[in-house]
Design an enzyme around this catalytic site. Structure first.
Site, PDB file in Angstrom:
ATOM      1  CB  SER A  61      46.692 -25.162 -72.026  1.00 54.13           C
ATOM      2  OG  SER A  61      47.248 -24.673 -73.446  1.00 54.13           O
ATOM      3  CE  LYS A  64      45.485 -20.879 -73.457  1.00 56.30           C
ATOM      4  NZ  LYS A  64      46.604 -21.762 -73.454  1.00 56.30           N
ATOM      5  CE1 TYR A 172      42.706 -22.429 -75.231  1.00 52.96           C
ATOM      6  CE2 TYR A 172      43.845 -24.138 -76.461  1.00 52.96           C
ATOM      7  CZ  TYR A 172      43.741 -23.783 -75.293  1.00 52.96           C
ATOM      8  OH  TYR A 172      44.450 -24.002 -74.261  1.00 52.96           O
TER       9      TYR A 172
END
Length: 391
Positions: A61, A64, A172
């Site tokens: 992640s 991102k 999320y």
């Protein structure tokens, strides 16, 4: 002469190795240059290869941050309106419906959403898109799909129904994967190519990619997993040379030096050695918490992948574009107004503009938020700030 600060940071890394973490690569940067960079431990137990500063690992992640940067570049150029319907740019996102009910066999009933998903919602994680590891309903849908093999499994994961109406609350999930598809559609190119031209090149990155060419594969770290018995062991891992899909929320491989190069863009005025990456005013507003968006703890729907997570307990937080914002000083650490996030393999970063410091603590260990990994990252941050005067 030895630097006492560096000695303290080395001690933090060595303590993590002593606690069982297979390897750690950590670094800090000012707005202009790397100020600390070290590696400790073994990145490949099969060959007893030590971790090095240029070890390649999966960002998960932390990807991102790259996709957010590319999306905000589109905003600056007038290509992307954050409040337009997202389907304007990517029609298939308009097909997502809200989950009404889900049977044990994965049979679903859905309904049309009350409002359109917008790019702003994707950045803020308020679109209603979840993750299977953090939501039991998404996990059940994923297990059901796994029983029906597909030639496009990555693409399939994106068609999970919305968990609530868009704009209703923070959840999320795979919003930034969708945002990556939007950026690729706007540019008419692979997301990898967009990043290469607009992020890797100006920042001077040499080892970041969705692809894993031989030069990077030779430096690739072995992921580890802590089993139910508490024992940490290596896992089999061989990513494809080129992925089925560039997943903007989770798909990059990189190194700590490359990641520090992007943190410098956000820590400073948006510039990089090879040119301006983002405007200063874009960074200013993107790093502010969005009013009314409350960040909630993450649940452990797949314990092999993640533990339950509450970021910065006891600290008032919010969500920016697109990372956690701490609205208070972290005791012994980053100042209020800093942003941070992490990747599934227990790679953590923070950007503290008030102090002029950004940092990375990286390893490859599952499940996410393993206690030794979380404690190690926190200890490293405290060591970074140990000699700074409390405010």
């Amino acid at each position: 002469m030895a630097n006492p600060r560096d000695d303290a940071l080395d001690e933090a890394l060595n303590a993590a190795i002593g606690a069982g973490i297979p390897f750690v690569i950590a670094g800090t940067t000012s707005p202009t240059a790397t100020t600390f960079l070290r590696a400790a431990g073994i990145r490949s137990p099969a060959t007893s290869t030590p971790a090095t500063e240029d070890t390649v690992f999966a960002l998960y992640s932390v990807t991102k941050l790259f996709t957010t940067t590319a999306a905000l570049q589109c905003v600056e150029e007038g290509l992307l309106d954050l409040d337009a319907p997202a389907r304007t740019y990517l029609p298939e996102i308009g097909d997502l419906e809200v989950l009404v009910s889900l049977d044990d066999d994965g049979t679903m009933i859905t309904r049309p959403p009350a409002r359109e998903i917008t790019p702003r919602m994707l950045l803020l994680h308020t679109a209603g898109i979840g993750y299977d590891m953090f939501d039991a309903r998404c996990a059940l849908i994923a297990r059901s799909r796994a029983q029906r093999p597909s030639a496009t499994p990555l693409r399939d994961t994106l068609s999970t129904p919305l968990l609530h109406d868009p704009g209703e609350r923070w959840t999320y999930g795979m919003s930034i994967d969708w945002l990556g598809l939007i950026v690729a559609a706007l540019r008419g190119r692979r997301l990898e190519e967009v990043f290469r031209e607009r992020i890797y090149a100006p920042c001077g990155m040499t080892s970041t990619s969705f692809d894993v060419p031989e030069g990077m594969r030779a430096r690739l770290a072995t992921p580890h997993r802590r089993g139910r018995d508490g024992v940490i062991a290596p896992t089999a891992f061989s990513p494809p040379a080129t992925p089925e899909l560039d997943m903007g929320g989770q798909g990059l491989f990189s190194t700590v030096p490359d990641l520090l190069a992007l943190l410098r863009v956000w820590l400073g005025d948006g510039s990089a050695p090879g040119g301006q990456v983002l405007r200063p005013e874009t960074i200013d507003w993107a790093m502010r918490g969005e009013p009314g968006v409350t960040v909630t703890p993450l649940q452990a729907a797949i314990p092999a992948l993640t533990r339950e997570v509450e970021f910065l307990p006891g600290i008032r937080t919010s969500w920016g574009y697109s990372f956690l914002v701490n609205e208070e000083d972290v005791p012994g650490g980053r100042r209020d107004g800093s942003v941070s996030w992490a990747g599934l393999g227990n790679t953590h970063y923070w950007i503290d503009r008030a102090s002029g410091i950004a940092g990375v603590w990286a390893t490859q260990l599952l499940p996410f938020y393993d206690p030794a990994a979380a404690d190690g990252a926190a200890a490293f941050e405290r060591a970074v700030y140990a000699e700074r005067t409390p405010r």
